[in-house]
Design a protein around this motif. Structure first.
Motif, short mmCIF file in Angstrom:
data_model
loop_
_atom_site.label_atom_id
_atom_site.label_comp_id
_atom_site.label_asym_id
_atom_site.label_seq_id
_atom_site.Cartn_x
_atom_site.Cartn_y
_atom_site.Cartn_z
N GLY A 5 0.80 -1.22 0.00
CA GLY A 5 0.00 0.00 0.00
C GLY A 5 0.83 1.26 0.00
O GLY A 5 0.31 2.35 0.16
N LEU A 6 2.15 1.11 -0.19
CA LEU A 6 3.04 2.26 -0.20
C LEU A 6 3.86 2.27 -1.48
O LEU A 6 4.40 1.24 -1.88
N GLN A 7 3.92 3.40 -2.11
CA GLN A 7 4.79 3.60 -3.27
C GLN A 7 5.85 4.61 -2.89
O GLN A 7 5.54 5.66 -2.30
N LEU A 8 7.10 4.30 -3.21
CA LEU A 8 8.21 5.17 -2.87
C LEU A 8 8.95 5.58 -4.12
O LEU A 8 9.15 4.77 -5.02
N ASP A 9 9.36 6.83 -4.16
CA ASP A 9 10.17 7.35 -5.24
C ASP A 9 11.34 8.08 -4.61
O ASP A 9 11.15 9.02 -3.83
N VAL A 10 12.55 7.64 -4.92
CA VAL A 10 13.76 8.29 -4.41
C VAL A 10 14.47 8.90 -5.61
O VAL A 10 14.82 8.19 -6.54
#
Length: 72
Positions: A5-10
């Motif tokens: 349920g989490l999307q991460l963009d670094v």
């Protein structure tokens, strides 16, 4: 990371590293979030920005990761 349920963009530019979180940050996604913050802290930038503007939910375990990252 969508399964949790989490999307991460670094992303990194010449001045900073931005860790953007979208969705829900809870006990099922804190490991992924902590890893992203760890990658950001190891970057060669002086500034790390944590963008939580697209976060829909954060529980105490997510807050604990933020606090721990601040103290490291």
């Amino acid at each position: 990371m969508a399964a949790s349920g989490l999307q991460l963009d670094v992303r990194e530019d010449e001045h900073r590293v931005v860790v953007a979180a979208k969705g829900e940050l809870d006990m099922t996604s804190t490991d992924d979030f902590a890893s992203a913050l760890g990658r950001a802290s190891r970057a060669q930038q002086q500034v790390t920005v944590v963008d939580l503007s697209a976060l829909q939910f954060i529980d105490s375990s997510g807050l604990a990761v933020l606090i721990k990252a601040e103290h490291e």
